[in-house]
Design a protein around this motif. Structure first.
Motif, mmCIF file in Angstrom:
data_model
loop_
_atom_site.group_PDB
_atom_site.id
_atom_site.type_symbol
_atom_site.label_atom_id
_atom_site.label_comp_id
_atom_site.label_asym_id
_atom_site.label_seq_id
_atom_site.Cartn_x
_atom_site.Cartn_y
_atom_site.Cartn_z
ATOM 1 N N ALA A 146 0.832 -1.202 0.000
ATOM 2 C CA ALA A 146 0.000 0.000 0.000
ATOM 3 C C ALA A 146 0.869 1.255 0.000
ATOM 4 N N SER A 147 1.977 1.236 0.736
ATOM 5 C CA SER A 147 2.861 2.408 0.742
ATOM 6 C C SER A 147 3.524 2.594 -0.619
ATOM 7 N N PHE A 148 3.892 1.503 -1.286
ATOM 8 C CA PHE A 148 4.460 1.615 -2.637
ATOM 9 C C PHE A 148 3.411 2.137 -3.624
ATOM 10 N N LEU A 149 2.168 1.726 -3.452
ATOM 11 C CA LEU A 149 1.093 2.206 -4.315
ATOM 12 C C LEU A 149 0.904 3.714 -4.159
ATOM 13 N N ALA A 152 3.842 5.373 -5.881
ATOM 14 C CA ALA A 152 3.687 5.328 -7.337
ATOM 15 C C ALA A 152 2.651 6.348 -7.801
ATOM 16 N N GLY A 153 1.564 6.489 -7.049
ATOM 17 C CA GLY A 153 0.548 7.482 -7.395
ATOM 18 C C GLY A 153 1.097 8.894 -7.333
ATOM 19 N N LEU A 154 1.887 9.186 -6.306
ATOM 20 C CA LEU A 154 2.484 10.511 -6.174
ATOM 21 C C LEU A 154 3.464 10.782 -7.311
ATOM 22 N N ALA A 155 4.310 9.802 -7.650
ATOM 23 C CA ALA A 155 5.265 9.975 -8.743
ATOM 24 C C ALA A 155 4.538 10.146 -10.075
ATOM 25 N N SER A 156 3.454 9.397 -10.274
ATOM 26 C CA SER A 156 2.675 9.536 -11.511
ATOM 27 C C SER A 156 2.030 10.906 -11.610
ATOM 28 N N ALA A 157 1.468 11.377 -10.509
ATOM 29 C CA ALA A 157 0.847 12.706 -10.515
ATOM 30 C C ALA A 157 1.881 13.786 -10.794
#
Length: 168
Positions: A146-149, A152-157
């Motif tokens: 969940a922390s990696f997800l 990944a969401g923050l890096a994608s944004a």
């Protein structure tokens, strides 16, 4: 017991209405406001079910830390936007009517729940040791995923935000 049922029903109603408003708002800031109300109502439900520690975790982790991350991402995506009219529209009183009304219902339910001394659930309180054993015992991999997800969401944004602004 009747007061606890009424408080639970009011909290559940707030959860359903706030969830509906969260997914139907076009403006991300408005959706985040409703999501905060939803998470606080869920914490109230946990409290009413006899899990005060889970309720506090809901407030601290989700309504606190995760929402700060979401607000940061929204701010990052709007970085450089100088539309003052849009920013003024976010702070007009009519935008706050829905979250304030739902939060008021939630406050009334919480006050009713605090007035009743008997816990709604049959079990005892859940302490930090039990939560830690569950989170970092059999579910340690799930917590880390969940922390990696979230990362990944923050890096994608960040990547999408830079691309939309003509950064790369």
């Amino acid at each position: 017991m009747m007061d606890m049922n009424v408080s639970f029903a009011l909290s559940a109603l707030v959860v359903v209405l706030a969830a509906f408003m969260t997914v139907t708002r076009a403006n991300a800031v408005h959706a985040l406001l409703y999501l905060v109300v939803l998470l606080l109502a869920l914490a109230g439900i946990f409290f009413q079910l006899g899990a005060p520690f889970a309720a506090m975790l809901e407030v601290i982790i989700y309504a606190g830390a995760i929402m700060v991350l979401f607000v940061f991402v929204v701010m990052m995506l709007n970085l450089g936007a100088t539309d003052q009219r849009r920013e003024r529209a976010w702070i007009v009183p009519r935008v706050w009517i829905g979250p304030v009304l739902l939060a008021g219902v939630l406050l009334a339910a919480l006050l009713r729940a605090l007035a009743v001394t008997a816990p709604a659930g049959g079990g005892g309180p859940i302490g930090p040791a039990q939560v830690g054993l569950v989170l970092y015992g059999p579910y340690a991999l799930t917590v880390e995923l969940a922390s990696f997800l979230l990362l990944a969401g923050l890096a994608s944004a960040f990547r999408i935000g830079r691309h939309l602004q003509g950064g790369e």
